[in-house]
Design an enzyme around this catalytic site. Structure first.
Site, PDB file in Angstrom:
ATOM      1  N   CYS B 103       0.844  -1.190   0.000  1.00  0.00           N
ATOM      2  CA  CYS B 103       0.000   0.000   0.000  1.00  0.00           C
ATOM      3  C   CYS B 103       0.885   1.248   0.000  1.00  0.00           C
ATOM      4  CB  CYS B 103      -0.902  -0.018   1.229  1.00  0.00           C
ATOM      5  SG  CYS B 103      -2.479   0.774   0.997  1.00  0.00           S
ATOM      6  N   HIS B 170       4.842 -28.490  19.396  1.00  0.00           N
ATOM      7  CA  HIS B 170       3.643 -27.703  19.643  1.00  0.00           C
ATOM      8  C   HIS B 170       2.343 -28.497  19.519  1.00  0.00           C
ATOM      9  CE1 HIS B 170       5.955 -24.057  20.159  1.00  0.00           C
ATOM     10  NE2 HIS B 170       6.657 -24.381  19.096  1.00  0.00           N
ATOM     11  N   CYS B 211      12.410 -19.863  16.751  1.00  0.00           N
ATOM     12  CA  CYS B 211      12.209 -21.297  16.914  1.00  0.00           C
ATOM     13  C   CYS B 211      13.132 -22.053  15.962  1.00  0.00           C
ATOM     14  CB  CYS B 211      10.757 -21.664  16.629  1.00  0.00           C
ATOM     15  SG  CYS B 211       9.823 -22.084  18.111  1.00  0.00           S
TER      16      CYS B 211
END
Lengths: 106, 250
Positions: B103, B170, B211
């Site tokens: 934008c 996870h 991570c």
């Protein structure tokens, strides 16, 4: 100008203990850390914070390199009369910032 | 039987079988309180930056964000909860930070913000705040589907010297501990977050790179297609969970 967040109750009863919370955007560079080029980064911290209530100092703190970035300070005082709180942070490299907040006491 | 049906109707749908937990529910009471209180949440400092940028023109003869989009509280409500979203011109999904920069280049003729710059994080946090409290509702565009699948594969693919996949921690071991820290379920509910360890604000991609470094893999670059695919998958995985931006994490 560093951004700040200040929380003072808009109104309080006379004699009431009020909590004031302040947060200021500041890197608090310790002066011990190496930068990306391996050189030690110069110390850049806030060294003193003070709060006055209608001109009288009600809280002050000394800050040291172990303080985390964006220091958050919360403290209490007794609401005695309507007026203005003035918060001043001073530090390295001529850093100085003042913010105000008003309270109405009934 | 009818009584049971009535009872079930009283329960909110999410309470029935949703075992998903936002990372914030694992935090200490103090850190949770810090996130909830807008005058104690350091992320609000970046939000202030973003709010100022929203209405500042990049140059005197250029438009500010607000000149086209108006009041962010109305026009940007729910936007951050939807991204990454498919962009027809790019032919691929783009994340919120890329959308801001697209934008900026196209409509403001200004230089894009650098990845993880204070300005980009500020605007992302300001847009995220407009979706706070809303459910994460991923982009329904079917053209995003292959990218989401690619993200799922990346999530399940082993990587790095330690040879771990995201899912092994996870999904399989969420809620247990890795050294002193709880392994959260990896739902991106509060990004960009103020992470106490960073002493600053960071995007989901910064967290993902953390991570990846942790499993000794070479992290994907900021804005890399793989990053957006992972982000897309994670947002779908967290669909319906509440946006908390700006989140605070330990």
């Amino acid at each position: 100008m560093a951004r700040t967040l200040i929380n003072v109750p808009a109104s309080a009863k006379r004699g009431e203990v009020i909590e004031i919370k302040t947060l200021i955007q500041h890197p608090m560079e310790t002066g011990f850390r190496p930068g990306a080029n391996g050189r030690i980064l110069a110390r850049d911290i806030i060294t003193k914070f003070a709060c006055t209530y209608n001109g009288e100092e009600v809280f002050a703190a000394e800050l040291f390199p172990a303080t985390a970035a964006n220091p958050f300070l919360a403290f209490t005082t007794v609401a005695s009369e309507s007026g203005t709180f003035r918060f001043t942070w001073t530090g390295d490299n001529g850093f100085k910032q003042t913010e105000t907040a008003t309270i109405s006491v009934t | 039987m009818r009584r049971l049906a009535c009872l079930l109707l009283l329960l909110p749908a999410a309470a029935l079988a949703d075992e998903r937990r936002s990372g914030s529910t694992y935090m200490s009471a103090e850190t949770q309180a810090m996130q909830k209180d807008d005058t104690a949440n350091p992320g609000m400092l970046w939000v202030q930056d973003g709010a100022a940028l929203w209405s500042r023109k990049p140059a005197a003869d250029k438009k500010a964000c607000a000149d086209c989009h108006g009041d962010a509280a109305a026009s940007m409500k729910g936007v951050a909860a939807r991204y990454p979203a498919f962009d027809a011109e790019q032919g691929r999904p783009v994340d919120l930070a890329t959308r801001i920069n697209l934008c900026r280049e196209k409509h403001q003729q200004a230089a894009p913000f650098a990845a993880e710059s204070e300005s980009l994080l500020g605007l992302s946090a300001w847009l995220g705040l407009q979706s706070r409290g809303l459910p994460i509702s991923p982009d329904p565009d079917p053209r995003s589907e292959p990218f989401r699948e690619a993200g799922r594969r990346l999530y399940e693919q082993r990587m790095g010297q330690l040879n771990f996949a995201c899912a092994q921690c996870h999904d399989d071991n969420a809620g247990k501990r890795l050294a002193g820290s709880v392994i959260p379920q990896a739902h991106p509910t509060g990004y960009p977050i103020y992470r106490l360890e960073w002493q600053g604000m960071g995007s989901l991609q910064r967290r993902l790179r953390n991570c990846m470094t942790g499993v000794r893999a070479e992290p994907f670059a900021y804005g890399a297609p793989e990053m957006v695919e992972l982000e897309l998958f994670l947002m779908s995985r967290a669909a319906g969970m509440t946006v908390e931006t700006p989140g605070v994490r330990p």
